[in-house]
Design an enzyme around this catalytic site. Structure first.
Site, PDB file in Angstrom:
ATOM      1  N   HIS A  50       1.226   8.513 -37.024  1.00 22.65           N
ATOM      2  CA  HIS A  50       0.982   9.865 -36.535  1.00 22.65           C
ATOM      3  C   HIS A  50      -0.516  10.108 -36.471  1.00 22.65           C
ATOM      4  CE1 HIS A  50       1.440  14.206 -36.146  1.00 22.65           C
ATOM      5  NE2 HIS A  50       0.678  14.388 -37.211  1.00 22.65           N
ATOM      6  N   ASP A  78       5.326  22.541 -49.445  1.00 27.18           N
ATOM      7  CA  ASP A  78       5.442  22.043 -48.069  1.00 27.18           C
ATOM      8  C   ASP A  78       6.777  21.343 -47.843  1.00 27.18           C
ATOM      9  OD1 ASP A  78       4.477  21.813 -45.493  1.00 27.18           O
ATOM     10  OD2 ASP A  78       3.342  19.981 -45.864  1.00 27.18           O
TER      11      ASP A  78
END
Length: 872
Positions: free
Chosen positions: A232, A364
């Site tokens: 990513h 998160d």
């Protein structure tokens, strides 16, 4: 998730918007200075441009970019201002600190990150002098590295060759993009990749050669690691699978760029990387948490080497296992999935409790940060926002489908995310809860009906999300009382959708009339797909009426379009002309069409969305409406070019990316539709043969799923949707089969009908969601269908329906904000449901319903089931 959308969520809590459109944001103190005498200023998007009144610039050349941090931005701006004004150098800068923060945020575009001020030298001599003097003036100032540019020495000054004037062309992918002229004068894309690039016909100035050599001097072979795979990229850095060459250990390498990848608190990627390392060491005894392998710095970038966890992200695992994708899934299939989902949630809940016991808030938790190992045990990744419980603040980075409200801090942040996870494992639509808290109860009701999951297990999640005891049933999405609102009647439902559309209008704005997808900030707010034309068209053909003041807004701007306005059908002025003619504004339509015909449209791609197929169909349509032979001749010219293109088979079995696209809007199906329409007008059977060739090319990029559904194959996923999926192809296949039988096409149609039966679609939009499925079912024959196929899809629209003002609206792409446009939002839903109810004019342009297409009954009684409220 498409991370571009995050940047458009900061300006408005309900709609995607650009900070450049929000005039109330605080600016930099330097920007409040009086305009220098002989200078002019103009706002454009996120920028403020300053230039001498009588100044002239070349259309392209070397430009200078200056970067800055939130801390030193005004000081840097003041220095550049004081340098440029006495020398008559034009420059521009970002409007204010919020815009600078978003431009440098974690999910901002990497090619634009870091650019705070742009200076426009008039020639290369001025370029060299300005670079030298600005570098001396700004020595010691920090700023993020501008990936698209060449750095001048070690300061915040960078250079790139590109366009000064606003010129546009079409990219190889069919996008209208900023352009520069090559050495032959032909416009080509002005590349803004996150890597420095010099056009082949441009010579690098000699004074920049040492800086290019310095840039190329860093060698990754000096590291004891080898990068094996990119996982990513974000603006903050990269995430890679790597290998430690010293021990032959596979690791994950996490990269952080200084001053880039900012979170809402202004912390950069480097600060979060070191925070993550500290957090992971604190949690090192937990088997569900990756171990820290190493930390190091290379070329000013900071790296963290982590234990490689074998497995897949939970979001991907859900896609593979989720039974609501398959219309034929059995009770046993749903029970097996429910057992697995409850196990996953229990494991995650346990590890979150262990993290709290060690004094940290994870902060998160969402579907992308839970890893499922091959043995179905879980691990958590990405601890960069984890923080101590004592004195805890809301995380600066959040996944909006799991982010707790502002009143939650400490462990309550994780409890809220666990509640969202409990629902999302069974119905991954928790982004909607951020827009309307009462949706949590409705989602729980849908889950309880679809899966063997008790309400007692779901109720605590609803209570946690809403902050109050769960009610026995969800509140109506409209917020209206039952006596005033009878949505089982089409007239009432239409009124609710129209009310939302009209209430959202912003006629005081120049660039858009109705809020929609972020694409309207690229293609403009006029067009059919994402602009005013599509909304006004949907209102009119659905029977919701015409609105002259809004039509005037569209007409004024379409007949004086801004530079870069496209001329395609769904993305440009041809679609506007189509809509204006349908609204009874024939002369306005012809005026807009004249603008289109003066453009160099002949070299556009083949597509229906923005290319030749859409233009040809519109020319043929307006020729039939007006009787103008010139338009018919132009349509035939377009067809001739398309026949030539269709004759060249691009090959391949994958759609999109670097491969040719399949589907109605971007594939060969669009040209096939034009060729079919011309066959119907002329009887020329060679056109029918060319249409068949085009359709076969798109079918080659389709694949049959295990459940028998035929969908477009994108390599990493399959797509059933209208724009770039199989049901768009299916619309044109059925039109072809009205004229000629074809075994391959009949077989494909059966598979496409199965693709339109799925109970779950992540979005509701016309182009890439349930509304497009409804439009397909409403326009095609019922042969072999279950009787409830169309009504069932309309009923399930309620899963996404949200209150807005006194009406009902729908979320756009990514479900993070409401959208009113035709392609992604409420107008598309209105069009599709109108077609399902048999409104004669409703449906997609050029695709009239087939004989025998289904229609929902018009109900008038108050005791019948409402097709839009299933699951409330």
């Amino acid at each position: 998730m498409d991370e571009r959308y995050d940047s458009y969520c900061a300006a408005d809590p309900l709609f995607y918007d650009s900070l450049g459109s929000v005039t109330t944001q605080p600016g930099f103190p330097t920007a409040a200075r009086p305009l220098p005498e002989g200078w002019q200023s103009e706002p454009t998007g996120d920028w403020l441009i300053y230039a001498p009144v009588d100044g002239t610039l070349p259309e392209q050349g070397w430009k200078i970019h200056v970067s800055a941090t939130l801390t030193n931005a005004d000081e840097v701006l003041a220095a550049v201002w004081d340098y440029c004004v006495p020398r008559g150098l034009a420059f521009k800068f970002l409007r204010g600190p919020r815009t600078l923060l978003m431009r440098n945020s974690k999910y901002a575009a990497r090619g634009a990150s870091g650019k705070f001020v742009t200076v426009y030298p008039r020639d290369e001599a001025e370029l060299e002098l300005t670079c030298k003097e600005l570098d001396e003036l700004l020595a010691g100032q920090d700023g993020p590295y501008i990936l698209s540019d060449l750095r001048y020495h070690a300061g915040p000054v960078y250079v790139r060759y590109g366009g000064f004037a606003a010129r546009y062309c079409q990219s190889d992918e069919g996008q209208v993009v900023p352009a520069i002229a090559d050495d032959s004068g032909t416009l080509v894309p002005d590349r803004r990749d996150p890597v420095f690039h010099v056009p082949s016909w441009v010579t690098l100035p000699d004074f920049l050669a040492p800086h290019l050599a310095a840039r190329n001097g860093s060698r990754t072979d000096e590291l004891p690691y080898r990068i094996e795979k990119v996982i990513h990229f974000s603006n903050g850095g990269g995430l890679y699978v790597g290998r430690d060459l010293r021990s032959d250990t596979q690791v994950v390498l996490k990269e952080a760029r200084p001053h880039a990848g900012l979170d809402a608190d202004g912390a950069d990627a480097v600060a979060r990387l070191h925070r993550e390392a500290d957090n992971l060491r604190r949690l090192a005894d937990l088997p569900q948490v990756p171990r820290v392998h190493d930390e190091f710095v290379f070329s000013d970038h900071h790296f963290l080497a982590l234990e490689f966890i074998e497995g897949r992200a939970l979001n991907k695992e859900i896609v593979e296992r989720y039974p609501l994708i398959d219309a034929d899934a059995t009770d046993a299939d749903r029970a097996t999935y429910a057992d697995w989902a409850r196990s996953v949630h229990a494991q995650v809940e346990t590890v979150i409790e262990e993290i709290h016991a060690r004094g940290l808030v994870y902060g998160d938790l969402h579907l992308f940060n839970v890893m499922i190992r091959p043995d179905d045990t879980v691990a958590l990744v990405d601890f960069e926002v984890a923080a101590p419980i004592d004195g805890h603040r809301r995380p600066g980075l959040r996944n909006q489908g799991f982010a707790a409200p502002r009143d939650r801090t400490g462990p309550a942040v994780d409890r809220y995310a666990l509640a969202c996870l409990r629902l999302a494992l069974f119905l991954p639509l928790t982004q909607l809860v951020r827009l309307e808290t009462t949706k949590a109860a409705q989602l729980a009701d849908v889950i309880a009906e679809a899966f063997p999951v008790s309400r007692d297990w779901l109720t605590p999640a609803v209570q946690e999300i809403t902050g109050s005891p769960a009610t026995s049933e969800a509140a109506p999405v409209t917020g209206m009382t039952a006596p005033d609102y009878r949505p089982h009647r089409w007239d009432a439902l239409r009124a609710c959708l129209a009310s939302a559309l009209l209430t959202s209008a912003t006629p005081q704005r120049d660039e858009r009339l109705f809020p929609g997808d972020i694409e309207q900030f690229r293609s403009g707010g006029l067009n059919l797909a994402h602009g005013a034309a599509g909304v006004l068209h949907a209102l009119a053909v659905s029977g919701a009426g015409q609105w002259p003041e809004h039509e005037q807004w569209l007409l004024r701007r379409a007949t004086s379009p801004v530079s870069g306005t496209r001329c395609g059908f769904y993305d440009g002025l041809h679609g506007v002309a189509y809509a204006l003619d349908g609204l009874g504004r024939r002369q306005g339509a012809l005026d807009v069409l004249d603008i289109c015909l003066r453009q160099p449209w002949q070299d556009l791609d083949h597509s229906l969305r923005g290319g030749l197929a859409g233009i040809g169909l519109n020319l043929l349509h307006l020729a039939e409406r007006t009787g103008e032979t010139r338009l018919r001749e132009e349509a035939w010219r377009v067809a001739e070019r398309l026949v030539e293109q269709v004759a060249v088979d691009p090959g391949g079995e994958i759609s999109g990316g670097r491969n040719p696209y399949a589907g109605l809007l971007r594939g060969r199906t669009g040209p096939a539709l034009l060729l079919l329409r011309l066959y119907e007008a002329s009887g020329d059977r060679t056109l029918l043969a060319h249409a068949a060739t085009a359709l076969r090319q798109d079918l080659r990029r389709c694949v049959v799923r295990p459940d028998g559904a035929l969908e477009v194959n994108e390599g990493w996923r399959t797509m059933p949707y209208l724009a770039e999926g199989s049901v768009g192809i299916g619309l044109v296949l059925e039109r072809y089969l009205r004229h000629q039988d074809d075994e391959q096409f009949r077989t494909a149609t059966v598979g496409i009908r199965r693709a339109a039966r799925s109970p779950f679609y992540a979005q509701t939009g016309l182009f890439a969601g349930r509304a497009g499925i409804i439009a397909y079912l409403a326009a095609t024959s019922t042969a072999g269908d279950e009787p409830d196929a169309l009504p069932a899809q309309v009923r399930r629209l309620a899963w996404h329906a949200l209150p807005y003002a006194d009406g009902v609206a729908f979320p756009g792409e990514q479900l993070l904000r409401l959208s009113m446009d035709l392609a992604t939002g409420t107008a598309g839903v209105l069009l599709a449901v109108a077609a399902a109810h048999g409104e004669a004019a409703a449906g997609l342009p050029f695709l009239a319903p087939a004989p025998g297409a289904p229609r929902l009954p018009r109900r008038s009684g108050g005791d019948q089931t409402d097709p839009t409220t299933e699951g409330r």
